[in-house]
Design a protein around this motif. Structure first.
Motif, PDB file in Angstrom:
ATOM      1  N   GLY A   1      43.716  33.600  39.831  1.00  0.00           N
ATOM      2  CA  GLY A   1      43.240  32.787  38.722  1.00  0.00           C
ATOM      3  C   GLY A   1      41.783  33.025  38.377  1.00  0.00           C
ATOM      4  N   PHE A   2      41.266  34.191  38.768  1.00  0.00           N
ATOM      5  CA  PHE A   2      39.840  34.477  38.593  1.00  0.00           C
ATOM      6  C   PHE A   2      39.636  35.574  37.550  1.00  0.00           C
ATOM      7  N   ILE A   3      38.532  35.475  36.845  1.00  0.00           N
ATOM      8  CA  ILE A   3      38.158  36.495  35.870  1.00  0.00           C
ATOM      9  C   ILE A   3      36.979  37.276  36.425  1.00  0.00           C
ATOM     10  N   TYR A   4      37.220  38.535  36.743  1.00  0.00           N
ATOM     11  CA  TYR A   4      36.176  39.380  37.319  1.00  0.00           C
ATOM     12  C   TYR A   4      35.250  39.904  36.223  1.00  0.00           C
ATOM     13  N   ASP A   5      33.975  39.963  36.569  1.00  0.00           N
ATOM     14  CA  ASP A   5      32.951  40.454  35.651  1.00  0.00           C
ATOM     15  C   ASP A   5      32.884  41.975  35.658  1.00  0.00           C
ATOM     16  N   LEU A   6      32.811  42.559  34.492  1.00  0.00           N
ATOM     17  CA  LEU A   6      32.563  44.001  34.357  1.00  0.00           C
ATOM     18  C   LEU A   6      31.700  44.164  33.105  1.00  0.00           C
ATOM     19  N   SER A   7      30.511  43.593  33.181  1.00  0.00           N
ATOM     20  CA  SER A   7      29.721  43.468  31.955  1.00  0.00           C
ATOM     21  C   SER A   7      28.280  43.950  32.080  1.00  0.00           C
ATOM     22  N   GLY A   8      27.974  44.668  33.138  1.00  0.00           N
ATOM     23  CA  GLY A   8      26.612  45.163  33.285  1.00  0.00           C
ATOM     24  C   GLY A   8      25.573  44.066  33.371  1.00  0.00           C
ATOM     25  N   GLY A   9      25.998  42.883  33.847  1.00  0.00           N
ATOM     26  CA  GLY A   9      25.076  41.753  33.999  1.00  0.00           C
ATOM     27  C   GLY A   9      25.089  40.768  32.861  1.00  0.00           C
ATOM     28  N   ARG A  10      25.921  41.030  31.826  1.00  0.00           N
ATOM     29  CA  ARG A  10      25.906  40.102  30.680  1.00  0.00           C
ATOM     30  C   ARG A  10      26.465  38.736  31.065  1.00  0.00           C
ATOM     31  N   ALA A  11      27.532  38.723  31.845  1.00  0.00           N
ATOM     32  CA  ALA A  11      28.095  37.449  32.312  1.00  0.00           C
ATOM     33  C   ALA A  11      28.221  37.534  33.827  1.00  0.00           C
ATOM     34  N   THR A  12      27.727  36.543  34.523  1.00  0.00           N
ATOM     35  CA  THR A  12      27.777  36.550  35.984  1.00  0.00           C
ATOM     36  C   THR A  12      28.431  35.276  36.507  1.00  0.00           C
ATOM     37  N   TYR A  13      29.310  34.702  35.720  1.00  0.00           N
ATOM     38  CA  TYR A  13      29.983  33.460  36.135  1.00  0.00           C
ATOM     39  C   TYR A  13      31.483  33.616  35.929  1.00  0.00           C
TER      40      TYR A  13
END
Length: 253
Positions: A241-253
């Motif tokens: 149920g988790f959304i992993y970040d792959l945004s180069g630091g744009r979203a860290t939550y």
């Protein structure tokens, strides 16, 4: 665990696999031992890929599947089961961007409907039928490709932002629904990844999205494949149920 063998004897269904993130994930999983069922609408690219990979000894089948059509999705899963006898992994990478640089007041309703059918309805249908085959086995991995646009919203891309937010909601709901079954359902939220999918995105829109990335560069499909293959492995056993970040630091939550 030997990462090169972590998918030995497993069967992965990957949508949107003819190019971009889906193809990169398929290639990485094959290198780690997976048998592949690749789905896309791009028949010529699929057939070329199938021939090339089979020549390299990869166990792969391809199917032209419109993931927004329930009958096609159900049939494709049944065919995969008929061939392989199991479905261990679903990676739903198929998606479309739709209009960009377009205010909602000018946004064609039919374009919104089309994006919904592919991005959100397709994620729902592929998850629905994957789970029907995974649940009796008591194990499985589902990864739905969402987007940073679903977390933060990209202006002038209301169809894409809204449907990817819907994918995030689907992941969170299904993750809890299946938390005790041995099946994990997670999502991946990329920022801009250099793929054919965004080749036609308006330059101004692409520049806006890229400017939001603290690393000041676009992501690569190889980076997407790397994290996706961990999420779908037996190693990632306590996250759902988790959304992993792959945004180069744009979203860290």
């Amino acid at each position: 665990m030997d990462s090169k063998k972590r998918y030995a004897d497993q069967v992965a269904v990957i949508t949107g696999a003819a190019d971009g993130i889906g193809k990169a994930i398929a290639q990485r999983m094959a290198a780690e031992g997976a048998n592949l069922a690749l789905w896309d609408l791009k028949e010529a690219q699929l057939k070329t890929l199938e021939a090339e990979w089979q020549a390299k000894g990869i166990t792969v089948t391809t199917s032209v599947v419109n993931i927004s059509e329930e009958e096609e999705v159900e049939k494709a899963f049944q065919e995969t089961m008929d061939i392989y006898g199991r479905v261990d992994i679903l990676v739903n990478s198929a998606g479309i961007v739709g209009p960009t640089q377009t205010k909602i007041t000018n946004y064609p309703t039919e374009a919104f409907d089309e994006i919904y059918r592919v991005n959100l309805r397709g994620a729902f249908l592929t998850s629905k039928y994957a789970l029907k085959w995974m649940e009796p086995s008591g194990t499985g991995r589902i990864l739905l490709i969402a987007s940073i646009a679903g977390k933060e919203g990209n202006p002038n891309m209301v169809g894409y932002s809204a449907t990817k937010a819907g994918v995030i909601g689907l992941v969170k709901g299904l993750g809890k629904e299946y938390a005790t079954t041995g099946i994990t359902i997670n999502g991946l939220a990329p920022a801009v990844i250099r793929t054919p999918m965004n080749a036609d995105t308006a330059p101004a829109q692409l520049e806006y999205m890229a400017s939001k990335i603290p690393m000041q560069r676009l992501g690569t499909v190889e980076e997407a494949a790397s994290i996706a293959c961990w999420i779908c492995s037996a190693e990632a056993s306590f996250t759902t149920g988790f959304i992993y970040d792959l945004s180069g630091g744009r979203a860290t939550y």
